[in-house]
Design a protein around this motif. Structure first.
Motif, mmCIF file in Angstrom:
data_model
loop_
_atom_site.group_PDB
_atom_site.id
_atom_site.type_symbol
_atom_site.label_atom_id
_atom_site.label_comp_id
_atom_site.label_asym_id
_atom_site.label_seq_id
_atom_site.Cartn_x
_atom_site.Cartn_y
_atom_site.Cartn_z
ATOM 1 N N HIS A 65 0.058 -1.996 -5.312
ATOM 2 C CA HIS A 65 -1.169 -2.415 -5.303
ATOM 3 C C HIS A 65 -2.788 -1.836 -4.747
ATOM 4 N N ALA A 66 -2.409 -1.215 -4.131
ATOM 5 C CA ALA A 66 -3.131 -0.382 -3.368
ATOM 6 C C ALA A 66 -2.903 1.013 -3.120
ATOM 7 N N LEU A 67 -3.924 2.659 -4.049
ATOM 8 C CA LEU A 67 -3.038 3.548 -3.780
ATOM 9 C C LEU A 67 -4.212 3.941 -2.236
ATOM 10 N N VAL A 68 -3.936 4.639 -1.009
ATOM 11 C CA VAL A 68 -4.520 5.436 0.107
ATOM 12 C C VAL A 68 -4.335 7.035 -0.243
ATOM 13 N N LEU A 69 -4.872 7.627 -0.984
ATOM 14 C CA LEU A 69 -4.773 9.818 -1.849
ATOM 15 C C LEU A 69 -5.110 10.079 -0.263
ATOM 16 N N GLY A 70 -4.692 11.380 -0.086
ATOM 17 C CA GLY A 70 -4.557 12.661 0.639
ATOM 18 C C GLY A 70 -4.899 13.899 0.424
ATOM 19 N N VAL A 73 -0.486 9.625 -9.089
ATOM 20 C CA VAL A 73 -1.049 8.796 -8.916
ATOM 21 C C VAL A 73 -0.886 8.107 -10.120
ATOM 22 N N ARG A 74 -0.609 8.537 -11.043
ATOM 23 C CA ARG A 74 -0.389 7.882 -12.334
ATOM 24 C C ARG A 74 0.444 6.635 -12.062
ATOM 25 N N LEU A 75 1.648 6.869 -11.762
ATOM 26 C CA LEU A 75 3.079 6.268 -11.495
ATOM 27 C C LEU A 75 2.567 5.247 -10.236
ATOM 28 N N GLY A 76 1.790 5.882 -9.397
ATOM 29 C CA GLY A 76 1.492 4.401 -7.983
ATOM 30 C C GLY A 76 0.457 3.303 -9.339
ATOM 31 N N LEU A 77 -0.565 3.480 -9.897
ATOM 32 C CA LEU A 77 -1.555 2.938 -10.613
ATOM 33 C C LEU A 77 -0.613 1.780 -11.925
ATOM 34 N N VAL A 92 0.129 11.778 8.248
ATOM 35 C CA VAL A 92 0.936 10.855 9.468
ATOM 36 C C VAL A 92 -0.274 10.247 9.992
ATOM 37 N N LEU A 93 -1.973 10.370 9.576
ATOM 38 C CA LEU A 93 -2.346 10.463 10.400
ATOM 39 C C LEU A 93 -3.414 8.781 9.182
ATOM 40 N N LEU A 94 -2.706 8.883 7.779
ATOM 41 C CA LEU A 94 -3.452 8.096 7.346
ATOM 42 C C LEU A 94 -2.894 6.867 7.685
ATOM 43 N N SER A 95 -0.928 6.966 7.647
ATOM 44 C CA SER A 95 -0.259 5.983 8.530
ATOM 45 C C SER A 95 -0.691 5.161 9.712
ATOM 46 N N ASP A 96 -0.729 6.030 10.410
ATOM 47 C CA ASP A 96 -1.280 5.615 11.771
ATOM 48 C C ASP A 96 -2.620 5.190 11.112
ATOM 49 N N ALA A 97 -3.697 4.687 10.330
ATOM 50 C CA ALA A 97 -5.015 4.593 10.107
ATOM 51 C C ALA A 97 -4.524 3.050 9.305
ATOM 52 N N VAL A 148 0.861 -1.454 0.186
ATOM 53 C CA VAL A 148 0.068 0.336 -0.213
ATOM 54 C C VAL A 148 0.511 0.749 -0.025
ATOM 55 N N VAL A 149 0.507 2.513 -0.558
ATOM 56 C CA VAL A 149 1.370 3.513 -0.796
ATOM 57 C C VAL A 149 0.443 4.587 -0.414
ATOM 58 N N ILE A 150 1.332 5.727 0.144
ATOM 59 C CA ILE A 150 -0.137 6.416 0.476
ATOM 60 C C ILE A 150 0.438 8.030 -0.698
ATOM 61 N N ILE A 151 -0.228 9.650 -1.169
ATOM 62 C CA ILE A 151 0.981 9.794 -2.125
ATOM 63 C C ILE A 151 -0.391 11.135 -1.275
ATOM 64 N N THR A 152 -0.050 11.952 -0.474
ATOM 65 C CA THR A 152 -0.977 12.898 0.074
ATOM 66 C C THR A 152 -0.448 15.027 -0.313
ATOM 67 N N GLY A 153 -1.433 15.758 -0.050
ATOM 68 C CA GLY A 153 -0.847 16.599 -0.851
ATOM 69 C C GLY A 153 -1.144 17.265 0.803
ATOM 70 N N ALA A 154 -1.661 16.421 2.018
ATOM 71 C CA ALA A 154 -1.288 17.231 3.202
ATOM 72 C C ALA A 154 -0.382 16.320 4.271
#
Lengths: 704, 704
Positions: free
Chosen positions: A618-623, A608-612, A555-560, A544-550
């Motif tokens: 295998h999965a993207l979490v966007l912030g 996001v395109r690179l992540g896809l 940090v909170l998405l990582s916790d989750a 899983v990869v997190i891509i975030t603007g904030a």
């Protein structure tokens, strides 16, 4: 198995509820469960001789059919170190036993090798009211007794399942040899668990088994104490063959005709609501209003009784008071109706147990499957079927929901409507006097209109039947369960350690997990899982990869992610470089990938395109962070487009998003949901929780 | 303390980082911490004599400034049972030490009474980067090492706090004598914890203390092994006196005038957004646009520099690039500005650490308090002050929110607007180069416009300062904290057991709880707590009662109550009878009180009123089920009315509601919220979770 059969027959014939220690040991021998060297002494001299053969120190235990709690009777001595101690111990135990019960019959005194060292564990089996025979495993002592660190499985079980139990306790590390201790033999423990499972599977009259303690070292495991309780053979639950259930359920969910017993033209009556919902919902089969006092209702010819209908009737919806149900159900049975949708209340839930038993008997006699009683009815959208007194619902989709409670059913309906959740079915099961979750799972399993199932339940009539059905379904589609009554630990008369440990919820939790079910912690979670799981493609791996603007969301998405049991991908150097090419120098690659706040849409798009496209992800979490450079709807339209383009190219991965911003992010989330991207405003937890639920299912289905 | 002072001075002078065991023991003696009887032997004969005095068995340990890990060096022998073993042990240890390090200096061999039996616990202290000296307590062995069952408190601590630690571990029951074991002396353990806290409080140069194991029985506790690490004196954090902070913050939150440095007439510029928000937000103080190239902006006279403003300036909002900040900040400082609202990014968060240090220095030199840099600004609604580049927000209310991240700030704004959450303040703290949570808490503590505080934070600059401020505030109003980065366990070089156990989040969790803070598990929880806590009156006791129309909701609400740490009241007979008088015979009194589904408004009214008037009940949880007999808005208006009437009569209790039904329940929830009743649709968890948060605060504030 002949030894065990013989021992049980004898004990049952004598009216006993417990086996003696030597009996338990002989059964263990037959099942290949190691016990300490031992022998039965009937004199002090024999005791000494046995002890010398086994080697000191030894344990001495009275053997008497009159003494269940040997310690209380002064019938146990531990750690006798020489002949003298054994000889005097023999006399002491006899004296204690006579004092405890002057009428006592003593078969002798068991002399047992004192086993110790290694890891102390408990292995047992118990008869659960819901699931039948279950096995238990835990670490002995404080861990299991104070911290209740124990795990359960249905019995019998495979060696692999048994191995899984060793990892399923919190203190699993201990067995692997934490703190420099020698590890326990995993194979020996798993084999012992498997054999206990086989024993209670083979002999249902064994109600509880307690191997406690079991000492486990690197070379094997020995059950130092064996306790076996017996009782009457449990009643076999009657099962309808799967093909038959399917035929019945198919007639109920895809009826060619529906009769409404108690149909009415009068607004406010349940029989009127049902008629209106059937007609306004767009059901295209035949509808037969049944009412002895009417000739037509809402433009349809009415019949005095279902017997008078000159066509076949698949489903009869009952909208009459409880007292009138039995004769009407008889008629429906004679007519050959497949399903009786029993809306009326006033049965077991109000204490009218006899009334419920009566209609169950009538339905069973005629081979009618009954849904309810005490329900709101059911919806099946592929047939435009709203056989309910609630309001119609027509947003077609691929999740089927069921609820045991009417209130929860109404919450499902309201939530569905407000989120435009597409459903295939919403079904009330109420008192579950006949049709239960197993039957519904059997139908939904093969129903191409259903891609996920979500069930609210307070109990299971037949836990084992449910697990079997769920295991089959889970291979193809997620089964989400909200089990209410989690914290109401069932009071249970405990005749053994294992029995005392088998609190209701822990058993449910372990066994539902074993069945591959995704358990929702609460009502809202169940609803969100139901809404989101069918929208997400199945991930092809754990990265899983997190891509975030904030950065803050990152940090909170990582916790989750950690909370949801997801694996944050350790990004390889080349991929890290590839991401860095798109983000400002002070942004952070790694994971989360922090593209920083002020970036234009192209930065979101490129990353996001690179992540896809990169197959290692295998999965993207966007912030998302609301800025004037990339406003919410620009972000939403962009992400929907990129995800669709990549899906069209075969890059099919789950993408979830958390949107932080002013109220425009709500519209952006709706847009994303409409375009197959799971997105929530003002929360970093929900999008990750639903992705976690998808992963839990994918793992259970063996897809990862 | 003179002994300890002397030992530390000597060890530090010698450049050591660890004390020897005898040194540790002397310090323990001075602090009244019991250690086993022991003595130092410098010959085999002396070793034997000492052992005979102390009583066998004994432990022998090498004492050498050159050997830190005694076991590795073969310098420890345990359980020597007679004179012969001690004599030969002496020689063996010396031989081992020489083999380990041929240059070794040996001071002697410590002969120690072998203590064992009772409960094995660990007591320690460590220097946390955020909180400074903290003490730790846990059970020894597997529980602490594998299950990390350990608890932390700020040092020094009171005896009561120390007693609390004993109950704060999962395995607390063990110490009370589970499984027939003798209990440990709680007083002895608490005293030992308290004294370790006092020791590190008195001597900050002690970096870690490890009493491991401590053996505790019914009559006392003995620290069998003592390990003390020392280091440099930690730097004292500079603190501004509270009165001064208050004066500064009051000028910032209630400014008579605001200068906008970088004010602009050009749409899209930050300096334009800030100007518009100040004006359109309705701020009634003076506004001074600062722009060297303009004469007036948005109808207000512009000044070339803040120095040119012919009036006092309380606040300067910076809307200029980072590079231009230092000279402008110098001017603001010379002008006597109280607060610099440092919106610009491009400081530490992009790696420009020097730039940030420079502006911190300038601000400090002039006594200017700086918020940020890298923030969206701040809102203070009582003054209609929107000093931010985001959109204005004007719903006044009593919760103050702060966020370390801009993204989270935007989520606060969006959530506030969509739920119409009344706020007193929303504040971005960004890089926290100067103003941090302590300063804000100090202001909000005495701010009558603020009744609750909610803070998102990723770290604390001064954990101890935060705890002190929070402890004061919590007595009057709830402080909610969302601590991000929960699961990113800080890597930490561990010189002791205690050090290895002090993972970041567990320390935060325990110490925030000790401070009385209500920790929110996630972003959405923080927002909901912020929204709901100020609406709920403080409960007067622990008795919670559930009244539900949907039995299914009742079960889920009960689960939620247990999860939230609430106490479902055991309803006395007379009260049970009183409830029964209002509900159908097949309804269920007890708790939940199930009034059943088809009931009219009067049944809700009667039961809720009884719940509000009976003084033994302290809080109500309502479960509503959408029916045509009692539609959602009828329920909402009824409950709002009854709650208000009873509040007017002095029956002031928290009431929360879960509404299950079709979409009309959403409007009903809005209505209830508007009338001071916390209500959520489609969830049984949220209303109970916020009530649980209120209870956590009330308990921490000593109000229960």
């Amino acid at each position: 198995m002949s030894t065990t059969r013989e021992i049980l027959d004898k004990a049952l014939a004598e009216g006993r509820t417990a086996l003696t220690a030597p009996e338990g040991r002989r059964i263990c021998q037959e099942y290949g469960i190691a016990t300490p060297g031992e022998g039965l002494a009937t004199s002090a001299d024999e005791a000494v001789r046995l002890a010398e053969e086994l080697g000191f120190p030894v344990v001495m235990k009275i053997v008497s059919p009159d003494i269940l709690h040997k310690t209380d009777a002064g019938g146990v001595l531990v750690g006798l170190k020489n002949a003298e101690e054994v000889a005097s111990g023999y006399e002491r135990i006899l004296a204690n036993a006579s004092a405890y019960n002057p009428q006592v019959t003593v078969d002798g005194i068991q002399i047992q090798q004192l086993v110790s060292g290694g890891h102390e564990v408990i292995i047992g089996a118990v008869t659960d009211p819901t699931f039948g025979k279950i096995v238990a495993f835990g670490l002995g002592g404080v861990l299991v007794e104070v911290l209740k660190d124990v795990t359960f499985r249905l019995a019998p079980l495979s060696g692999d399942d048994a191995l899984g139990m060793l990892d399923d306790i919190r203190a699993a590390e201990v067995l692997r040899g934490a703190r420099g201790a020698r590890p326990a033999s995993r194979q020996a423990l798993a084999t012992m668990i498997e054999r206990v499972g086989a024993l209670v599977g083979d002999f249902p009259e064994i109600t509880e088994v307690d191997l406690n303690p079991v000492f486990a070292g690197p070379d094997g495991a020995v059950a130092a104490d064996v306790r076996i309780l017996i009782g009457e053979l449990p009643q076999e639950k009657a099962r309808i063959p799967r093909e038959k259930i399917l035929e019945q359920m198919t007639r109920i969910f895809k009826p060619r005709s529906v009769a409404v017993i108690g149909a009415s033209a009068e607004q406010g009556k349940i029989g009127n609501s049902v008629m209106r919902n059937l007609i306004n919902g767009g059901y295209r089969g035949q509808i037969f209003p049944i009412n002895p006092k009417a000739t037509d209702i809402m433009g349809l010819p009415a019949y005095k009784s279902v017997a008078d209908v000159p066509f076949d009737v698949d489903v009869a919806v009952f909208a009459i008071p409880a007292a009138f149900v039995p004769p009407a159900l008889e008629q429906a049975g004679e007519k050959g109706v497949a399903g009786a949708i029993m809306i009326p209340s006033g049965f077991a839930e109000t204490g009218n147990v006899e009334g419920q038993a009566e209609i169950v008997e009538i339905a069973a006699r005629h081979g009618v499957r009954m849904l309810g009683p005490n329900i709101y009815g059911y919806y099946y959208t592929p047939e435009n079927l709203c056989a309910t007194f609630c309001t119609p619902y027509d947003v077609k989709g691929s999740v089927a929901l069921t609820s045991q409670s009417g209130g929860i059913g109404m919450a499902i309906l309201g939530f569905s409507r407000t989120t435009k959740m597409g459903v295939s079915a919403i079904v009330g099961v109420g008192n579950k006097a006949d049709v239960d979750e197993d039957d519904l799972l059997t139908f939904f399993e093969q129903d191409d209109n259903t891609r996920a199932v979500a069930m609210h339940l307070e109990d299971l009539k037949d836990g084992r039947g449910f697990v079997e059905a769920a295991r089959r379904v889970v291979r193809h589609k997620p089964v989400i369960v909200l089990k209410a009554g989690r914290t109401a630990m069932g009071a249970r008369a405990a005749g053994s350690h294992t029995g005392a440990l088998a609190g209701d919820d822990k058993v449910y939790d372990d066994i539902l997990r074993q069945a591959g079910v995704v358990r929702a912690p609460g009502l809202n979670d169940m609803l969100e899982y139901a809404r989101s799981l069918p929208l997400m493609p199945t991930p092809q791996g754990e990265n899983v990869v997190i891509i975030t603007g904030a950065g803050g969301s990152g940090v909170l998405l990582s916790d989750a992610c950690v909370d949801a049991g997801l694996t944050l991908m350790d990004i390889p150097d080349d991929l890290d470089q590839a991401f860095r090419a798109y983000i400002p120098p002070f942004g952070a690659a790694g994971n989360p990938i922090d593209i920083t706040g002020g970036e234009p849409p192209s930065t979101y798009e490129n990353t996001v395109r690179l992540g896809l496209t990169d197959p290692r992800i295998h999965a993207l979490v966007l912030g998302y962070w609301h800025t004037i450079v990339t406003p919410p709807m620009v972000f939403a339209e962009l992400i929907a487009k990129v995800v669709q383009e990549e899906r069209d190219k075969g890059n099919v991965k789950p993408v979830v998003a958390s949107l932080a911003g002013d109220t425009e992010v709500e519209e952006a989330c709706d847009y994303l949901f409409d375009h197959g991207v799971v997105a929530y405003p003002y929360t970093t937890e929900k999008p990750v929780a639903v992705l976690g639920a998808k992963y839990r299912w994918a793992r259970a289905a063996g897809l990862l």
